[in-house]
Design a protein around this motif. Structure first.
Motif, PDB file in Angstrom:
ATOM      1  N   THR A   8       0.808  -1.216   0.000  1.00 49.18           N
ATOM      2  CA  THR A   8       0.000   0.000   0.000  1.00 49.18           C
ATOM      3  C   THR A   8       0.846   1.274   0.000  1.00 49.18           C
ATOM      4  O   THR A   8       0.383   2.318  -0.437  1.00 49.18           O
ATOM      5  CB  THR A   8      -0.924   0.053   1.226  1.00 49.18           C
ATOM      6  OG1 THR A   8      -0.119   0.004   2.412  1.00 49.18           O
ATOM      7  CG2 THR A   8      -1.914  -1.099   1.197  1.00 49.18           C
ATOM      8  N   ALA A  47       0.419  10.630  -3.934  1.00 49.73           N
ATOM      9  CA  ALA A  47      -0.161   9.546  -4.733  1.00 49.73           C
ATOM     10  C   ALA A  47      -0.396  10.009  -6.152  1.00 49.73           C
ATOM     11  O   ALA A  47      -0.546  11.206  -6.418  1.00 49.73           O
ATOM     12  CB  ALA A  47      -1.488   9.088  -4.120  1.00 49.73           C
ATOM     13  N   GLU A  48      -0.450   9.043  -7.058  1.00 51.40           N
ATOM     14  CA  GLU A  48      -0.878   9.333  -8.421  1.00 51.40           C
ATOM     15  C   GLU A  48      -2.372   9.609  -8.377  1.00 51.40           C
ATOM     16  O   GLU A  48      -3.098   8.980  -7.600  1.00 51.40           O
ATOM     17  CB  GLU A  48      -0.609   8.136  -9.322  1.00 51.40           C
ATOM     18  CG  GLU A  48       0.869   7.823  -9.477  1.00 51.40           C
ATOM     19  CD  GLU A  48       1.076   6.493 -10.184  1.00 51.40           C
ATOM     20  OE1 GLU A  48       0.573   5.461  -9.699  1.00 51.40           O
ATOM     21  OE2 GLU A  48       1.730   6.515 -11.240  1.00 51.40           O
ATOM     22  N   GLY A  50      -6.104   9.303  -8.690  1.00 52.27           N
ATOM     23  CA  GLY A  50      -6.936   8.115  -8.814  1.00 52.27           C
ATOM     24  C   GLY A  50      -6.414   6.897  -8.078  1.00 52.27           C
ATOM     25  O   GLY A  50      -7.096   5.881  -7.998  1.00 52.27           O
ATOM     26  N   ARG A  51      -5.208   6.978  -7.514  1.00 53.44           N
ATOM     27  CA  ARG A  51      -4.640   5.836  -6.795  1.00 53.44           C
ATOM     28  C   ARG A  51      -4.425   6.148  -5.310  1.00 53.44           C
ATOM     29  O   ARG A  51      -3.656   5.466  -4.633  1.00 53.44           O
ATOM     30  CB  ARG A  51      -3.319   5.427  -7.435  1.00 53.44           C
ATOM     31  CG  ARG A  51      -3.515   4.944  -8.883  1.00 53.44           C
ATOM     32  CD  ARG A  51      -2.356   4.181  -9.400  1.00 53.44           C
ATOM     33  NE  ARG A  51      -2.126   2.969  -8.628  1.00 53.44           N
ATOM     34  CZ  ARG A  51      -0.945   2.354  -8.597  1.00 53.44           C
ATOM     35  NH1 ARG A  51       0.085   2.820  -9.252  1.00 53.44           N
ATOM     36  NH2 ARG A  51      -0.797   1.253  -7.880  1.00 53.44           N
ATOM     37  N   GLU A  52      -5.115   7.157  -4.811  1.00 59.91           N
ATOM     38  CA  GLU A  52      -4.929   7.614  -3.438  1.00 59.91           C
ATOM     39  C   GLU A  52      -5.231   6.539  -2.396  1.00 59.91           C
ATOM     40  O   GLU A  52      -4.723   6.588  -1.284  1.00 59.91           O
ATOM     41  CB  GLU A  52      -5.802   8.842  -3.155  1.00 59.91           C
ATOM     42  CG  GLU A  52      -5.481  10.047  -4.001  1.00 59.91           C
ATOM     43  CD  GLU A  52      -6.175  10.072  -5.362  1.00 59.91           C
ATOM     44  OE1 GLU A  52      -6.826   9.062  -5.736  1.00 59.91           O
ATOM     45  OE2 GLU A  52      -6.065  11.095  -6.058  1.00 59.91           O
ATOM     46  N   ARG A  53      -6.063   5.576  -2.729  1.00 60.21           N
ATOM     47  CA  ARG A  53      -6.400   4.497  -1.799  1.00 60.21           C
ATOM     48  C   ARG A  53      -5.744   3.182  -2.187  1.00 60.21           C
ATOM     49  O   ARG A  53      -6.040   2.138  -1.631  1.00 60.21           O
ATOM     50  CB  ARG A  53      -7.913   4.323  -1.724  1.00 60.21           C
ATOM     51  CG  ARG A  53      -8.608   5.525  -1.122  1.00 60.21           C
ATOM     52  CD  ARG A  53     -10.107   5.319  -1.051  1.00 60.21           C
ATOM     53  NE  ARG A  53     -10.732   6.422  -0.385  1.00 60.21           N
ATOM     54  CZ  ARG A  53     -10.964   6.472   0.935  1.00 60.21           C
ATOM     55  NH1 ARG A  53     -10.623   5.481   1.696  1.00 60.21           N
ATOM     56  NH2 ARG A  53     -11.548   7.529   1.451  1.00 60.21           N
ATOM     57  N   ASP A  54      -4.842   3.258  -3.171  1.00 55.37           N
ATOM     58  CA  ASP A  54      -4.203   2.053  -3.683  1.00 55.37           C
ATOM     59  C   ASP A  54      -2.727   1.980  -3.292  1.00 55.37           C
ATOM     60  O   ASP A  54      -2.261   0.978  -2.773  1.00 55.37           O
ATOM     61  CB  ASP A  54      -4.371   2.022  -5.206  1.00 55.37           C
ATOM     62  CG  ASP A  54      -3.831   0.773  -5.841  1.00 55.37           C
ATOM     63  OD1 ASP A  54      -4.019  -0.316  -5.271  1.00 55.37           O
ATOM     64  OD2 ASP A  54      -3.234   0.879  -6.928  1.00 55.37           O
ATOM     65  N   PHE A  55      -1.977   3.070  -3.584  1.00 59.29           N
ATOM     66  CA  PHE A  55      -0.540   3.059  -3.316  1.00 59.29           C
ATOM     67  C   PHE A  55      -0.051   4.493  -3.142  1.00 59.29           C
ATOM     68  O   PHE A  55      -0.348   5.354  -3.977  1.00 59.29           O
ATOM     69  CB  PHE A  55       0.222   2.395  -4.464  1.00 59.29           C
ATOM     70  CG  PHE A  55       1.692   2.276  -4.190  1.00 59.29           C
ATOM     71  CD1 PHE A  55       2.166   1.281  -3.348  1.00 59.29           C
ATOM     72  CD2 PHE A  55       2.578   3.178  -4.731  1.00 59.29           C
ATOM     73  CE1 PHE A  55       3.523   1.183  -3.067  1.00 59.29           C
ATOM     74  CE2 PHE A  55       3.932   3.088  -4.457  1.00 59.29           C
ATOM     75  CZ  PHE A  55       4.408   2.085  -3.626  1.00 59.29           C
ATOM     76  N   GLY A 133       1.715  -1.815 -15.866  1.00 59.17           N
ATOM     77  CA  GLY A 133       1.270  -0.432 -15.959  1.00 59.17           C
ATOM     78  C   GLY A 133       0.944   0.042 -17.356  1.00 59.17           C
ATOM     79  O   GLY A 133       0.753  -0.765 -18.272  1.00 59.17           O
TER      80      GLY A 133
END
Length: 148
Positions: A8, A47-48, A50-55, A133
């Motif tokens: 994460t 975070a990138e 759209g990926r704030e809850r991913d990595f 990716g």
């Protein structure tokens, strides 16, 4: 069997928080999504979109500059959508004085890549043609022999 784990975040101590935040914004398109201060500690989450809850990257002040040799290949890897995008990042990095590895081609699964040094000395790779990716779908089509 143990429960499945998923990465994460990566946490890094850095010496110059502002310079590192600016680097990851400029070159990686990351956004500052959280920042907190307590006493002498500053912690920034990036975070990138759209990926704030991913990595995320967690940056914490109080680190030491890394002094990695150019042939040390530990790095953070970011995928790009084209070879031209790798060349563009490499040119920006050369202009900014942080290019470590000029663009180069390597056999599968490495692809076309370049490497930058962040303000704390970490290496950051930008690649195209890896089976990960953005751009992975192009690689899959080429492997299947389809031009589109």
């Amino acid at each position: 069997m143990p429960a499945a784990a998923r990465i994460t975040h990566i946490a890094l101590h850095v010496t110059d928080m502002a310079a590192c935040v600016a680097f990851y914004r400029q070159f990686c398109g990351m956004q500052l999504i959280h920042e907190r201060h307590s006493h002498t500690q500053t912690i920034s989450w990036m975070a990138e979109p759209g990926r704030e809850r991913d990595f995320i990257f967690v940056l914490m002040n109080g680190g030491q500059d890394l002094r990695l040799p150019d042939n040390d290949y530990r790095h953070f890897g970011f995928a790009l959508k084209s070879r031209d995008a790798v060349d563009d990042i490499a040119q920006q990095a050369a202009d900014a004085g942080c290019l470590v590895w000029a663009p180069r081609d390597e056999p599968f699964p490495v692809g076309y890549y370049c490497g930058l040094r962040d303000p704390n000395g970490n290496y950051v790779e930008f690649s195209y043609g890896q089976p990960l990716g953005p751009g992975a779908e192009d690689f899959d089509r080429l492997q299947e022999g389809s031009p589109n």
